[in-house]
Design a protein around this motif. Structure first.
Motif, PDB file in Angstrom:
ATOM      1  N   PRO A  86     -29.838 -53.733  39.261  1.00 49.55           N
ATOM      2  CA  PRO A  86     -28.713 -53.434  39.861  1.00 49.55           C
ATOM      3  C   PRO A  86     -27.965 -54.864  39.792  1.00 49.55           C
ATOM      4  O   PRO A  86     -26.671 -54.689  39.741  1.00 49.55           O
ATOM      5  N   THR A  89     -26.200 -54.576  36.397  1.00 48.22           N
ATOM      6  CA  THR A  89     -25.133 -53.523  36.611  1.00 48.22           C
ATOM      7  C   THR A  89     -23.849 -54.378  37.285  1.00 48.22           C
ATOM      8  O   THR A  89     -22.701 -53.947  36.655  1.00 48.22           O
ATOM      9  N   TRP A 107     -26.986 -47.703  40.307  1.00 55.46           N
ATOM     10  CA  TRP A 107     -27.615 -48.192  41.418  1.00 55.46           C
ATOM     11  C   TRP A 107     -28.720 -47.558  42.189  1.00 55.46           C
ATOM     12  O   TRP A 107     -29.703 -47.567  42.422  1.00 55.46           O
ATOM     13  N   GLN A 110     -31.550 -46.579  39.764  1.00 52.87           N
ATOM     14  CA  GLN A 110     -32.453 -47.779  39.985  1.00 52.87           C
ATOM     15  C   GLN A 110     -33.296 -47.845  40.954  1.00 52.87           C
ATOM     16  O   GLN A 110     -34.515 -48.103  40.918  1.00 52.87           O
ATOM     17  N   TRP A 220     -31.398 -59.373  47.637  1.00 51.36           N
ATOM     18  CA  TRP A 220     -30.041 -58.847  47.299  1.00 51.36           C
ATOM     19  C   TRP A 220     -28.944 -59.734  46.992  1.00 51.36           C
ATOM     20  O   TRP A 220     -28.202 -59.697  46.075  1.00 51.36           O
TER      21      TRP A 220
END
Length: 252
Positions: A86, A89, A107, A110, A220
Protein backbone atom coordinates in the motif's frame (compact mmCIF):
# COMPACT_ATOMS: atom_id res chain seq x y z
CA UNK A 1 5.42 19.43 -8.25
CA UNK A 2 4.17 15.85 -8.74
CA UNK A 3 1.28 16.38 -6.34
CA UNK A 4 -0.35 18.66 -8.92
CA UNK A 5 -0.80 15.64 -11.18
CA UNK A 6 -2.90 13.67 -8.69
CA UNK A 7 -5.80 11.95 -10.47
CA UNK A 8 -9.06 10.88 -8.84
CA UNK A 9 -10.32 8.51 -11.54
CA UNK A 10 -13.90 7.53 -12.33
CA UNK A 11 -16.30 4.75 -11.32
CA UNK A 12 -16.03 3.41 -14.87
CA UNK A 13 -12.30 2.83 -14.34
CA UNK A 14 -13.07 0.49 -11.44
CA UNK A 15 -15.26 -1.63 -13.74
CA UNK A 16 -12.81 -1.95 -16.59
CA UNK A 17 -11.35 -5.43 -17.28
CA UNK A 18 -7.83 -3.97 -17.17
CA UNK A 19 -8.36 -2.59 -13.68
CA UNK A 20 -10.01 -5.75 -12.37
CA UNK A 21 -7.15 -7.90 -13.69
CA UNK A 22 -4.65 -5.56 -12.03
CA UNK A 23 -6.49 -5.76 -8.71
CA UNK A 24 -6.53 -9.55 -8.87
CA UNK A 25 -2.81 -9.54 -9.68
CA UNK A 26 -2.12 -7.42 -6.60
CA UNK A 27 -4.10 -9.85 -4.43
CA UNK A 28 -2.17 -12.87 -5.75
CA UNK A 29 1.23 -11.18 -5.53
CA UNK A 30 0.58 -10.10 -1.94
CA UNK A 31 -0.58 -13.61 -1.02
CA UNK A 32 2.63 -15.08 -2.48
CA UNK A 33 4.81 -12.54 -0.66
CA UNK A 34 3.19 -12.77 2.77
CA UNK A 35 2.85 -16.55 2.69
CA UNK A 36 6.60 -16.91 2.11
CA UNK A 37 7.71 -14.04 4.36
CA UNK A 38 5.43 -14.67 7.31
CA UNK A 39 5.84 -18.41 6.83
CA UNK A 40 9.61 -18.13 7.18
CA UNK A 41 9.15 -16.42 10.55
CA UNK A 42 6.73 -19.10 11.70
CA UNK A 43 9.14 -21.84 10.59
CA UNK A 44 11.95 -20.19 12.57
CA UNK A 45 9.76 -20.03 15.67
CA UNK A 46 8.89 -23.70 15.30
CA UNK A 47 12.51 -24.76 14.86
CA UNK A 48 13.66 -22.74 17.89
CA UNK A 49 10.60 -23.42 20.07
CA UNK A 50 9.72 -19.71 19.97
CA UNK A 51 13.22 -18.78 21.03
CA UNK A 52 14.76 -15.33 20.81
CA UNK A 53 15.68 -13.91 17.44
CA UNK A 54 19.23 -14.75 16.43
CA UNK A 55 21.52 -13.26 13.77
CA UNK A 56 20.99 -16.38 11.66
CA UNK A 57 17.23 -16.01 11.98
CA UNK A 58 17.43 -12.36 10.93
CA UNK A 59 19.49 -13.27 7.86
CA UNK A 60 17.03 -16.03 6.98
CA UNK A 61 14.08 -13.61 7.27
CA UNK A 62 15.92 -11.08 5.12
CA UNK A 63 16.60 -13.61 2.38
CA UNK A 64 13.07 -15.05 2.48
CA UNK A 65 11.49 -11.61 2.12
CA UNK A 66 13.95 -10.48 -0.57
CA UNK A 67 13.39 -13.58 -2.70
CA UNK A 68 9.62 -13.61 -2.19
CA UNK A 69 9.25 -9.92 -3.01
CA UNK A 70 11.39 -10.29 -6.12
CA UNK A 71 9.02 -13.00 -7.36
CA UNK A 72 5.84 -11.18 -6.26
CA UNK A 73 6.87 -7.95 -8.03
CA UNK A 74 8.06 -9.77 -11.15
CA UNK A 75 4.87 -11.81 -11.64
CA UNK A 76 2.66 -8.73 -11.21
CA UNK A 77 4.77 -6.16 -13.03
CA UNK A 78 3.18 -6.57 -16.46
CA UNK A 79 -0.37 -6.58 -15.09
CA UNK A 80 -0.61 -4.21 -12.13
CA UNK A 81 2.88 -2.77 -11.93
CA UNK A 82 3.74 -5.14 -9.09
CA UNK A 83 3.18 -2.72 -6.20
CA UNK A 84 2.68 -5.44 -3.55
CA UNK A 85 2.57 -2.68 -0.91
CA UNK A 86 0.00 0.00 0.00
CA UNK A 87 2.90 2.41 0.63
CA UNK A 88 4.21 1.90 -2.92
CA UNK A 89 0.68 2.46 -4.26
CA UNK A 90 0.42 5.64 -2.17
CA UNK A 91 3.77 6.86 -3.51
CA UNK A 92 2.63 6.15 -7.07
CA UNK A 93 -0.57 8.10 -6.38
CA UNK A 94 1.34 11.10 -5.00
CA UNK A 95 3.40 11.15 -8.21
CA UNK A 96 0.32 11.01 -10.43
CA UNK A 97 1.11 7.50 -11.67
CA UNK A 98 -2.10 5.86 -10.45
CA UNK A 99 -5.58 7.24 -9.83
CA UNK A 100 -7.22 7.36 -6.41
CA UNK A 101 -9.93 4.92 -7.53
CA UNK A 102 -7.46 2.31 -8.73
CA UNK A 103 -5.23 2.93 -5.71
CA UNK A 104 -8.07 2.22 -3.28
CA UNK A 105 -8.86 -1.02 -5.10
CA UNK A 106 -5.17 -1.97 -4.93
CA UNK A 107 -5.19 -1.32 -1.18
CA UNK A 108 -8.23 -3.56 -0.67
CA UNK A 109 -6.65 -6.35 -2.73
CA UNK A 110 -3.31 -6.03 -0.93
CA UNK A 111 -4.88 -6.13 2.55
CA UNK A 112 -7.08 -9.09 1.63
CA UNK A 113 -4.13 -10.93 0.11
CA UNK A 114 -2.18 -10.52 3.34
CA UNK A 115 -5.07 -11.69 5.53
CA UNK A 116 -5.78 -14.72 3.32
CA UNK A 117 -2.07 -15.66 3.31
CA UNK A 118 -1.98 -15.59 7.11
CA UNK A 119 -5.20 -17.60 7.36
CA UNK A 120 -3.74 -20.22 5.00
CA UNK A 121 -0.57 -20.34 7.09
CA UNK A 122 -2.56 -20.83 10.28
CA UNK A 123 -4.63 -23.56 8.64
CA UNK A 124 -1.73 -25.40 7.02
CA UNK A 125 0.44 -25.34 10.17
CA UNK A 126 -2.25 -26.77 12.42
CA UNK A 127 -3.08 -23.51 14.15
CA UNK A 128 0.38 -22.04 14.79
CA UNK A 129 0.37 -18.37 15.70
CA UNK A 130 1.01 -15.80 12.98
CA UNK A 131 3.40 -13.40 14.75
CA UNK A 132 2.36 -9.77 14.50
CA UNK A 133 4.92 -7.00 14.14
CA UNK A 134 6.05 -5.49 17.42
CA UNK A 135 8.69 -3.18 18.84
CA UNK A 136 11.70 -4.49 20.71
CA UNK A 137 11.64 -3.74 24.43
CA UNK A 138 14.38 -1.11 24.19
CA UNK A 139 12.91 0.67 21.13
CA UNK A 140 10.64 3.70 21.54
CA UNK A 141 7.64 4.47 19.39
CA UNK A 142 9.42 7.50 17.97
CA UNK A 143 12.48 5.46 17.01
CA UNK A 144 10.33 2.80 15.34
CA UNK A 145 8.46 5.49 13.41
CA UNK A 146 11.76 6.94 12.13
CA UNK A 147 12.91 3.45 11.13
CA UNK A 148 9.75 2.85 9.12
CA UNK A 149 9.90 6.27 7.45
CA UNK A 150 13.55 5.91 6.40
CA UNK A 151 13.31 2.28 5.29
CA UNK A 152 10.15 2.87 3.26
CA UNK A 153 11.69 6.00 1.75
CA UNK A 154 14.54 3.81 0.47
CA UNK A 155 12.09 1.25 -0.89
CA UNK A 156 9.83 3.69 -2.74
CA UNK A 157 12.81 5.71 -3.99
CA UNK A 158 14.15 2.47 -5.47
CA UNK A 159 10.77 1.74 -7.05
CA UNK A 160 10.71 5.18 -8.68
CA UNK A 161 14.28 4.87 -9.93
CA UNK A 162 13.95 1.38 -11.42
CA UNK A 163 10.27 1.07 -12.36
CA UNK A 164 8.61 4.48 -12.64
CA UNK A 165 11.17 6.88 -14.11
CA UNK A 166 10.51 7.24 -17.87
CA UNK A 167 14.28 7.55 -18.40
CA UNK A 168 15.01 4.16 -16.81
CA UNK A 169 15.40 2.47 -20.19
CA UNK A 170 15.04 -1.26 -20.57
CA UNK A 171 15.93 -2.44 -17.07
CA UNK A 172 13.83 -5.59 -17.39
CA UNK A 173 14.32 -7.86 -14.41
CA UNK A 174 16.57 -5.37 -12.60
CA UNK A 175 13.61 -3.53 -11.01
CA UNK A 176 12.17 -6.56 -9.12
CA UNK A 177 15.68 -7.60 -8.05
CA UNK A 178 16.53 -4.11 -6.77
CA UNK A 179 13.21 -3.84 -4.92
CA UNK A 180 13.71 -7.25 -3.30
CA UNK A 181 17.30 -6.38 -2.35
CA UNK A 182 16.42 -3.08 -0.66
CA UNK A 183 13.72 -4.79 1.42
CA UNK A 184 16.12 -7.57 2.41
CA UNK A 185 18.81 -5.06 3.35
CA UNK A 186 16.37 -2.98 5.38
CA UNK A 187 15.26 -6.07 7.31
CA UNK A 188 18.90 -6.63 8.28
CA UNK A 189 19.07 -2.98 9.38
CA UNK A 190 15.77 -2.67 11.23
CA UNK A 191 14.47 -6.17 11.81
CA UNK A 192 15.88 -6.39 15.32
CA UNK A 193 14.30 -3.07 16.29
CA UNK A 194 10.73 -3.02 15.00
CA UNK A 195 10.50 -5.97 12.58
CA UNK A 196 11.11 -3.77 9.51
CA UNK A 197 7.66 -3.81 7.93
CA UNK A 198 7.83 -1.03 5.29
CA UNK A 199 4.46 -2.39 4.19
CA UNK A 200 1.13 -1.73 5.95
CA UNK A 201 -0.43 -4.85 4.41
CA UNK A 202 2.37 -7.09 5.67
CA UNK A 203 1.73 -5.93 9.23
CA UNK A 204 -2.06 -5.87 8.81
CA UNK A 205 -2.57 -9.55 7.90
CA UNK A 206 -0.84 -11.05 10.96
CA UNK A 207 -2.50 -8.45 13.19
CA UNK A 208 -5.96 -9.49 11.96
CA UNK A 209 -5.38 -13.24 12.26
CA UNK A 210 -3.64 -13.02 15.66
CA UNK A 211 -5.82 -10.07 16.73
CA UNK A 212 -2.78 -8.17 18.02
CA UNK A 213 -2.98 -4.45 17.35
CA UNK A 214 -0.26 -2.95 19.55
CA UNK A 215 1.49 -0.10 17.71
CA UNK A 216 -0.20 -1.06 14.45
CA UNK A 217 -0.47 2.63 13.58
CA UNK A 218 3.33 2.87 13.45
CA UNK A 219 3.37 0.39 10.57
CA UNK A 220 0.91 2.54 8.64
CA UNK A 221 1.97 6.10 9.40
CA UNK A 222 5.71 5.49 8.99
CA UNK A 223 5.56 3.76 5.58
CA UNK A 224 3.04 6.23 4.16
CA UNK A 225 5.14 9.22 5.21
CA UNK A 226 8.31 7.64 3.81
CA UNK A 227 6.57 6.79 0.54
CA UNK A 228 5.20 10.32 0.13
CA UNK A 229 8.62 11.89 0.73
CA UNK A 230 10.30 9.57 -1.76
CA UNK A 231 7.66 10.26 -4.40
CA UNK A 232 7.86 14.03 -3.95
CA UNK A 233 11.66 14.09 -4.09
CA UNK A 234 12.23 11.68 -6.96
CA UNK A 235 9.32 12.79 -9.13
CA UNK A 236 9.75 16.48 -8.34
CA UNK A 237 13.52 16.66 -8.81
CA UNK A 238 14.63 13.80 -11.06
CA UNK A 239 11.59 13.33 -13.29
CA UNK A 240 10.17 16.85 -13.24
CA UNK A 241 7.35 18.46 -15.14
CA UNK A 242 9.17 18.50 -18.45
CA UNK A 243 10.08 14.85 -18.59
CA UNK A 244 7.03 13.26 -16.98
CA UNK A 245 4.87 11.03 -19.11
CA UNK A 246 1.81 9.25 -17.72
CA UNK A 247 2.65 5.58 -17.36
CA UNK A 248 0.40 3.04 -19.05
CA UNK A 249 -1.26 0.67 -16.59
CA UNK A 250 0.67 -2.19 -18.18
CA UNK A 251 3.94 -0.51 -17.16
CA UNK A 252 2.98 0.54 -13.64
Amino acid sequence: MPITRIAIGTPEEAKSPDCLKAVLAEFISMLIFVFAGEGSGMAFNKLTNDGATTPAGLVAASLAHAFALFVAVAVGANISGGHVNPAVTFGAFIGGNISLVRGILYWIAQLLGSVVACLLLKLSTGGLATPAFSLSTDVSVGSALVFEIVMTFGLVYTVYATAVDPKKGSLGVIAPIAIGFIVGANILAGGAFDGASMNPAVSFGPAVVSWTWAYQWVYWVGPLIGAAIAALIYDGIFIGQGTHEPLPAADY
